[in-house]
Design a protein around this motif. Structure first.
Motif, PDB file in Angstrom:
ATOM      1  N   ALA A 115       0.848  -1.200   0.000  1.00 27.65           N
ATOM      2  CA  ALA A 115       0.000   0.000   0.000  1.00 27.65           C
ATOM      3  C   ALA A 115       0.882   1.249   0.000  1.00 27.65           C
ATOM      4  CB  ALA A 115      -0.889  -0.008   1.238  1.00 27.65           C
ATOM      5  N   ARG A 116       0.453   2.235  -0.767  1.00 27.39           N
ATOM      6  CA  ARG A 116       1.196   3.496  -0.847  1.00 27.39           C
ATOM      7  C   ARG A 116       1.359   4.124   0.537  1.00 27.39           C
ATOM      8  NH1 ARG A 116       1.563   7.387  -5.190  1.00 27.39           N
ATOM      9  NH2 ARG A 116       0.082   6.237  -6.438  1.00 27.39           N
ATOM     10  N   PRO A 155      -0.710  -1.165  -7.464  1.00 23.69           N
ATOM     11  CA  PRO A 155      -0.588  -2.554  -7.942  1.00 23.69           C
ATOM     12  C   PRO A 155      -1.882  -3.082  -8.549  1.00 23.69           C
ATOM     13  CG  PRO A 155       0.151  -2.318  -5.655  1.00 23.69           C
ATOM     14  CD  PRO A 155      -0.557  -1.051  -6.010  1.00 23.69           C
ATOM     15  N   GLU A 156      -1.735  -3.850  -9.611  1.00 27.00           N
ATOM     16  CA  GLU A 156      -2.908  -4.512 -10.207  1.00 27.00           C
ATOM     17  C   GLU A 156      -2.549  -5.966 -10.493  1.00 27.00           C
ATOM     18  OE1 GLU A 156      -3.678  -3.041 -14.218  1.00 27.00           O
ATOM     19  OE2 GLU A 156      -2.000  -1.683 -13.965  1.00 27.00           O
ATOM     20  N   PRO A 157      -3.513  -6.871 -10.292  1.00 22.93           N
ATOM     21  CA  PRO A 157      -3.193  -8.287 -10.489  1.00 22.93           C
ATOM     22  C   PRO A 157      -2.861  -8.625 -11.937  1.00 22.93           C
ATOM     23  CG  PRO A 157      -5.514  -7.979  -9.887  1.00 22.93           C
ATOM     24  CD  PRO A 157      -4.891  -6.631  -9.894  1.00 22.93           C
ATOM     25  N   VAL A 195       6.493  -0.041  -5.787  1.00 18.27           N
ATOM     26  CA  VAL A 195       7.508   1.019  -5.773  1.00 18.27           C
ATOM     27  C   VAL A 195       8.265   1.015  -7.106  1.00 18.27           C
ATOM     28  CG1 VAL A 195       9.620   1.835  -4.641  1.00 18.27           C
ATOM     29  CG2 VAL A 195       7.746   0.888  -3.262  1.00 18.27           C
ATOM     30  N   SER A 196       8.386   2.193  -7.704  1.00 16.09           N
ATOM     31  CA  SER A 196       9.082   2.303  -8.994  1.00 16.09           C
ATOM     32  C   SER A 196      10.551   1.901  -8.847  1.00 16.09           C
ATOM     33  CB  SER A 196       8.982   3.748  -9.486  1.00 16.09           C
ATOM     34  OG  SER A 196       9.949   3.969 -10.479  1.00 16.09           O
ATOM     35  N   VAL A 197      11.061   1.169  -9.830  1.00 14.97           N
ATOM     36  CA  VAL A 197      12.465   0.744  -9.748  1.00 14.97           C
ATOM     37  C   VAL A 197      13.410   1.941  -9.847  1.00 14.97           C
ATOM     38  CG1 VAL A 197      11.975  -1.554 -10.650  1.00 14.97           C
ATOM     39  CG2 VAL A 197      12.643   0.248 -12.233  1.00 14.97           C
ATOM     40  N   ARG A 198      12.906   3.041 -10.403  1.00 16.70           N
ATOM     41  CA  ARG A 198      13.759   4.240 -10.511  1.00 16.70           C
ATOM     42  C   ARG A 198      14.085   4.816  -9.128  1.00 16.70           C
ATOM     43  NH1 ARG A 198       9.895   5.662 -14.077  1.00 16.70           N
ATOM     44  NH2 ARG A 198       9.186   7.270 -12.666  1.00 16.70           N
ATOM     45  N   ALA A 199      13.219   4.515  -8.149  1.00 16.34           N
ATOM     46  CA  ALA A 199      13.420   5.074  -6.807  1.00 16.34           C
ATOM     47  C   ALA A 199      14.479   4.307  -6.024  1.00 16.34           C
ATOM     48  CB  ALA A 199      12.087   5.046  -6.047  1.00 16.34           C
ATOM     49  N   VAL A 211      12.048  -4.751  -1.504  1.00 17.89           N
ATOM     50  CA  VAL A 211      12.430  -5.984  -2.216  1.00 17.89           C
ATOM     51  C   VAL A 211      11.207  -6.774  -2.690  1.00 17.89           C
ATOM     52  CG1 VAL A 211      14.622  -6.250  -0.992  1.00 17.89           C
ATOM     53  CG2 VAL A 211      12.565  -7.254  -0.016  1.00 17.89           C
ATOM     54  N   GLY A 212      11.464  -7.784  -3.490  1.00 18.93           N
ATOM     55  CA  GLY A 212      10.431  -8.719  -3.941  1.00 18.93           C
ATOM     56  C   GLY A 212       9.378  -8.035  -4.790  1.00 18.93           C
ATOM     57  N   GLU A 213       8.158  -8.498  -4.608  1.00 20.13           N
ATOM     58  CA  GLU A 213       7.064  -8.000  -5.436  1.00 20.13           C
ATOM     59  C   GLU A 213       6.611  -6.604  -5.049  1.00 20.13           C
ATOM     60  OE1 GLU A 213       4.239 -11.450  -5.871  1.00 20.13           O
ATOM     61  OE2 GLU A 213       3.030  -9.763  -6.592  1.00 20.13           O
ATOM     62  N   ALA A 214       7.068  -6.091  -3.917  1.00 23.00           N
ATOM     63  CA  ALA A 214       6.720  -4.712  -3.541  1.00 23.00           C
ATOM     64  C   ALA A 214       7.348  -3.728  -4.526  1.00 23.00           C
ATOM     65  CB  ALA A 214       7.189  -4.421  -2.119  1.00 23.00           C
ATOM     66  N   LEU A 215       8.372  -4.181  -5.245  1.00 21.71           N
ATOM     67  CA  LEU A 215       8.944  -3.382  -6.327  1.00 21.71           C
ATOM     68  C   LEU A 215       8.152  -3.671  -7.605  1.00 21.71           C
ATOM     69  CD1 LEU A 215      12.778  -3.831  -5.749  1.00 21.71           C
ATOM     70  CD2 LEU A 215      11.571  -1.644  -5.826  1.00 21.71           C
ATOM     71  N   ASP A 216       8.241  -2.771  -8.567  1.00 25.74           N
ATOM     72  CA  ASP A 216       7.494  -2.938  -9.816  1.00 25.74           C
ATOM     73  C   ASP A 216       8.229  -3.919 -10.745  1.00 25.74           C
ATOM     74  OD1 ASP A 216       5.761  -2.688 -11.876  1.00 25.74           O
ATOM     75  OD2 ASP A 216       6.278  -0.622 -12.385  1.00 25.74           O
ATOM     76  N   VAL A 217       8.297  -5.164 -10.282  1.00 26.50           N
ATOM     77  CA  VAL A 217       8.977  -6.228 -11.046  1.00 26.50           C
ATOM     78  C   VAL A 217       8.055  -7.448 -11.048  1.00 26.50           C
ATOM     79  CG1 VAL A 217      10.907  -7.865 -11.029  1.00 26.50           C
ATOM     80  CG2 VAL A 217      11.317  -5.457 -10.485  1.00 26.50           C
ATOM     81  N   ASP A 218       7.836  -8.019 -12.201  1.00 27.41           N
ATOM     82  CA  ASP A 218       7.111  -9.300 -12.254  1.00 27.41           C
ATOM     83  C   ASP A 218       7.606 -10.072 -13.466  1.00 27.41           C
ATOM     84  OD1 ASP A 218       4.944  -7.119 -13.458  1.00 27.41           O
ATOM     85  OD2 ASP A 218       5.005  -8.960 -14.617  1.00 27.41           O
TER      86      ASP A 218
END
Ligand SMILES: Cc1cc2nc3c(=O)[nH]c(=O)nc-3n(C[C@H](O)[C@H](O)[C@H](O)COP(=O)(O)OP(=O)(O)OC[C@H]3O[C@@H](n4cnc5c(N)ncnc54)[C@H](O)[C@@H]3O)c2cc1C
Length: 459
Positions: A205-206, A218-220, A403-407, A424-431
């Motif tokens: 959550a923001r 985040p969106e599924p 969280v944007s990876v740029r941050a 870390v993990g999925e809290a970052l904008d990585v999938d």
């Protein structure tokens, strides 16, 4: 103050437990013969400690749910995972491997080095595994619990403290240099820590994070696809081992691209092949599920067309010839005219044959006339289902966004603007696609942040 020497890991899932073990072990090593991080007397101002705050009643629940309870915990070739924000992921994984050769004992020895630091880490903690198709790695015991057991034993050995039923609702950065972070808990209490690792997963959550951090809601994703239900409704629960293609109308393919993919000239006018996934698909009332559909869901947009290829081993340009040969063979063995039902029997299940014939406007009880194979060929090679969106979102395996990876600094996973805060993990904008890539990312980013956090605390 002791609180300044606390590393708080928020979230006891995959990345959080990996981060906690890494931080606990690194602190122990950096302290030399000082014993495990948690073995110090409470209240000792010099004591460094690692605390995991977990909202649910036990850590690692998310791990137990993975891979249908078997946990596809990594992939033998993790670089091929088609990650979102791939350039950032590549740099993090590179940095992770460099650190692993220092912190993961088996990676430091050329005699035992594994293909990557995640496997070295798990091997050092006793996990054994085996490889299945497409490089998917599963624990030898074939149960996710086996992975979690190794992680929890490693946490205990490294002196990591677990606080369950302890939801953190806000992380407030230090107000002055040298001060601590404040963690606001859901029950109104607050705690402090010198370093914080946010590992709360895809539904981050923001409001949890310090203000001003670049963030995407985040969106599924990585779930079943919803399509026009006309044909899927009639095929509900039928599994097909074929291929799924995602086509995007309004775009074009060059003749060379069509040729390379084996599509005859003149087909697929005004649309472009976005991706093709070979594998299992399962029809549901609302659309298509299964790993192939899950992987395409990361790329699909409403308005795209999902094409189900029931004969993936035959190239589109060879399909007509393949069907003509089949007609000839069947006529010889049946000793009579070949009906449309004869043509599809043995190739696809009867309900699928009914749908394909209806989609091609052919009558199953009628003989196959010369030249008519051209009518069914494109339907067999691509039953077209217009995509309307995601199917059952409860089945989605990851979230896109966070969280944007740029941050974040790609050498440590530390937030650039907030020293001492890691994400870390999925809290970052990585999938990534299915295949163990998402967990691989969770372990690697968690371990990297854990080692970095311990170094920061010691520095
Ligand atoms: C059904 C399913 C099957 C999957 N199968 C696979 C698979 O086989 N292979 C694969 O690679 N990936 C798989 N995934 C994806 C994978 O599970 C995730 O990518 C991975 O777990 C992400 O790790 P994480 O640590 O970021 O988050 P999580 O593992 O989700 O951990 C987050 C933790 O934080 C806790 N938490 C959340 N908010 C708070 C808070 N405010 N305070 C305290 N604690 C909090 C949660 O309770 C949870 O324990 C699957 C996902 C699902 C849903």
């Amino acid at each position: 103050m002791g609180e300044a020497k606390t590393i708080a890991v928020i979230g006891g899932g995959a990345s959080g437990l990996a981060a906690a073990v890494a931080a606990g072990e690194a602190l122990r090593d950096l302290e030399g013969a000082g014993g495990a991080a948690g073995e110090v007397v409470e209240g000792d101002a010099g004591a460094a400690r690692v605390v995991v705050y977990e909202a649910s009643d036990r850590v690692g629940r998310s791990i137990l749910a993975t891979g249908n309870g078997r946990c596809n915990f990594s992939n033998a070739r993790p670089g091929e995972g088609d990650y979102r924000n791939a350039a950032f992921v590549r740099r993090v994984l590179f940095e992770f491997e460099c650190r692993a050769s220092r912190y993961v004992p088996s990676q430091a020895k050329t005699s035992t080095a594994y293909p990557n630091g995640v496997l070295g880490f798990f091997s050092d903690h006793g996990l054994m595994w085996r490889e299945e198709g497409e490089g998917r790695l599963y624990p030898l015991a074939n149960k996710a619990a086996s992975v979690l057991d190794c992680l929890r034993a490693a946490c205990a050995a490294a002196g990591v403290e677990e606080r369950v039923e302890c939801e953190v609702v806000a992380v407030e950065p230090p107000r002055a240099e040298g001060a601590s972070f404040t963690l606001r808990l859901a029950d109104g209490r607050f705690e402090r820590a010198g370093v914080v690792i946010v590992a709360v997963g895809g539904t981050v959550a923001r409001e949890l994070l310090p203000k001003g951090l670049s963030f995407r809601e985040p969106e599924p994703t990585l779930g079943p696809l919803a399509t026009d239900p006309r044909w899927p409704r009639r095929l509900d629960n039928i599994r097909v081992r074929g291929a799924l293609e995602l086509w995007r109308p309004g775009e074009k393919m060059t003749p060379q691209e069509l040729n390379r993919n084996g599509f005859p000239m003149g087909t697929h006018e005004g649309e472009r092949l976005v991706a093709r996934e070979v594998g299992e698909a399962m029809f549901r009332k609302y659309g298509v599920s299964g790993i192939a559909a899950f992987n395409l869901s990361r790329l699909a947009e409403p308005g795209d067309v999902l094409a189900v290829d029931f004969v993936p081993w035959v190239r589109p340009c060879d399909m007509e010839a393949f069907l003509n040969r089949r007609r000839k063979l069947l006529r010889a063995s049946l000793g009579r005219d070949v009906m449309w039902n004869d043509m599809l029997r043995g190739m696809v299940l009867a309900p699928v044959a009914d749908v394909l014939l209806e989609a091609a406007a052919l009558d199953g009880a009628r003989p196959v006339a010369k030249g008519e194979t051209a009518v069914i060929a494109p339907v067999l090679k691509g039953l077209r289902l217009p995509v309307t969106g995601l199917g059952d979102v409860r089945q989605c395996q990851v979230h896109r966004g966070g969280v944007s990876v740029r941050a974040v600094d790609d050498r440590t996973c530390e937030v650039r603007r907030v020293p001492g805060l890691y994400v870390v993990g999925e809290a970052l904008d990585v999938d990534a696609a299915c295949g163990g890539f998402n967990l691989h990312w969770a372990w690697a980013s968690g371990l990297l942040a854990g080692w970095s956090a311990a170094e920061r605390l010691r520095a």
